[in-house]
Every structure is written in structure tokens, then in C-alpha cells.
Design an enzyme around this catalytic site. Structure first.
Site, PDB file in Angstrom:
ATOM      1  N   GLY A  46      -0.846   5.137   3.726  1.00  0.00           N
ATOM      2  CA  GLY A  46      -0.810   3.684   3.783  1.00  0.00           C
ATOM      3  C   GLY A  46      -1.416   3.120   2.513  1.00  0.00           C
ATOM      4  N   GLN A  51      -5.468  -2.974  -2.890  1.00  0.00           N
ATOM      5  CA  GLN A  51      -5.778  -1.687  -3.532  1.00  0.00           C
ATOM      6  C   GLN A  51      -5.086  -1.537  -4.880  1.00  0.00           C
ATOM      7  OE1 GLN A  51      -4.852   0.687   0.270  1.00  0.00           O
ATOM      8  NE2 GLN A  51      -6.447   1.897  -0.725  1.00  0.00           N
ATOM      9  N   HIS A 137      -6.508   0.474   9.652  1.00  0.00           N
ATOM     10  CA  HIS A 137      -7.185   0.768   8.380  1.00  0.00           C
ATOM     11  C   HIS A 137      -6.622  -0.132   7.268  1.00  0.00           C
ATOM     12  CE1 HIS A 137      -8.820   3.705   5.268  1.00  0.00           C
ATOM     13  NE2 HIS A 137      -7.981   2.966   4.569  1.00  0.00           N
ATOM     14  N   GLU A 138      -5.280  -0.213   7.187  1.00  0.00           N
ATOM     15  CA  GLU A 138      -4.650  -1.016   6.123  1.00  0.00           C
ATOM     16  C   GLU A 138      -4.891  -2.498   6.334  1.00  0.00           C
ATOM     17  OE1 GLU A 138      -3.857   0.574   3.569  1.00  0.00           O
ATOM     18  OE2 GLU A 138      -3.922   2.499   4.614  1.00  0.00           O
TER      19      GLU A 138
END
Ligand code: NI
Length: 177
Positions: A46, A51, A137-138
Site C-alpha cells: 500500500g 508518502q 494503515h494507509e
């Protein structure tokens, strides 16, 4: 497609709350393609836009790809969790922005997510098992949260020390990179 620059802990872009993304157009599709390529090349399952230095609510996931499977990419623009299970699970997580590290994190066992897809269509999926963990998480990245924020302070301090030590060792091994 192009590989994008990956931002790592403790870069401040990872701590910003990402802005709502605009409509899906050709430019956004190109960005989604580049994000997927970057994620594949770095071996992630992912990747969230912050990021790669873009503070917008965009992410790509492929929780199925491995040596034996070609993969099944999911592109999410402006994802929202509309339901979460009461049940929680603990799984080991890593992050391309916290390279080389892993820790156990508690998440909802399943979540229902509403989002806009690669073609600009509204979608809703029930994410379960590993996919549920990756989605959470993403989506955390879009709110400036890293998985290391969800572990104990003691574990986090140890993990960060290890990360910094490994970075120093790498810098000695590769003085010109
Ligand atoms: Ni991550």
C-alpha cells in the site's frame, strides 16, 4: 510511468492532515499509475500520497500481489470508513516510510470503505483480513498518523533507535548515495 520520491520518517509531510482530492482526471490517473509503480518497485502492499510528498487523500493498495499472483490494484480517492467491526485483530506491520522496521499493531478486523475509483466512480467495499489492515494503515497516513504511533512508547523508541542506527550503517556502506 515514473518512480516517485519516497518520503521517510521523520519528514513533516508525513505528519500533515491531507487535503480532500479533486475529481479524477487524466493527471490524477497518471499520478495513480506512478504511485502504483513506486509501491511495486519498493515492495509495498500500500502507498498513500503523503508518502510521495503529496498531501492529498489518495492511496493505492495491492494486498494480493506476490511471486505467484499478478496482483489486483485498488485505487482509492477520498476514502472514508463508513463501518468498522467490533472485533479487532493484531498483525505485524511495516511501512515504506519507516524502512526495515516492523511491529505488531491492533486494527479493526473488517471495515467498510467508501471511495472514488480510478475511473471516477463511487465504490464501496468490505475490507477483511489483510486488506482491512492495509486499508486502515494507509488511511492513517492521510491523517498524518504512522503505525509507530499505535504502539507503546517503549517499543516506538526502540524501533526509532534501530531505524537511525541502520541508516547510519547504510550511510557508511554507501558513502556516495
Ligand atoms: Ni505506511
Amino acid at each position: 510511468m515514473a518512480r516517485l520520491k519516497l518520503y521517510e520518517y521523520p519528514h513533516p509531510v508525513l505528519r500533515q492532515k491531507a487535503e480532500k482530492a479533486g475529481a479524477v482526471d487524466k493527471k490524477m490517473q497518471k499520478f495513480l499509475d506512478d504511485m502504483l509503480e513506486t509501491m511495486y518497485e519498493d515492495g509495498g502492499v500500500g502507498l498513500a500520497a503523503p508518502q510521495v510528498g503529496v498531501s492529498e487523500r489518495i492511496l493505492v493498495i495491492d494486498a494480493e500481489r506476490d511471486e505467484n499472483h499478478p496482483g489486483n490494484p485498488i485505487y482509492m480517492v477520498n476514502p472514508e470508513i463508513v463501518w468498522k467491526s467490533e472485533e479487532k485483530v493484531v498483525g505485524e506491520e511495516g511501512c515504506l516510510s519507516v524502512p526495515g522496521q516492523k511491529a505488531e499493531v491492533e486494527r479493526y478486523a473488517s471495515v467498510r470503505v467508501h471511495y472514488t475509483d480510478y475511473h471516477g466512480k463511487e465504490q464501496e467495499i468490505l475490507a477483511e483480513d489483510f486488506l482491512a489492515i492495509v486499508v486502515q494503515h494507509e488511511m492513517d497516513h492521510l491523517d498524518g498518523i504512522l503505525y509507530i504511533d499505535r504502539i507503546s512508547r517503549l517499543k516506538r523508541n526502540m524501533l526509532i533507535k534501530k531505524l537511525e542506527k541502520e541508516r547510519k550503517e547504510k550511510a557508511v556502506e554507501q558513502p556516495h548515495s
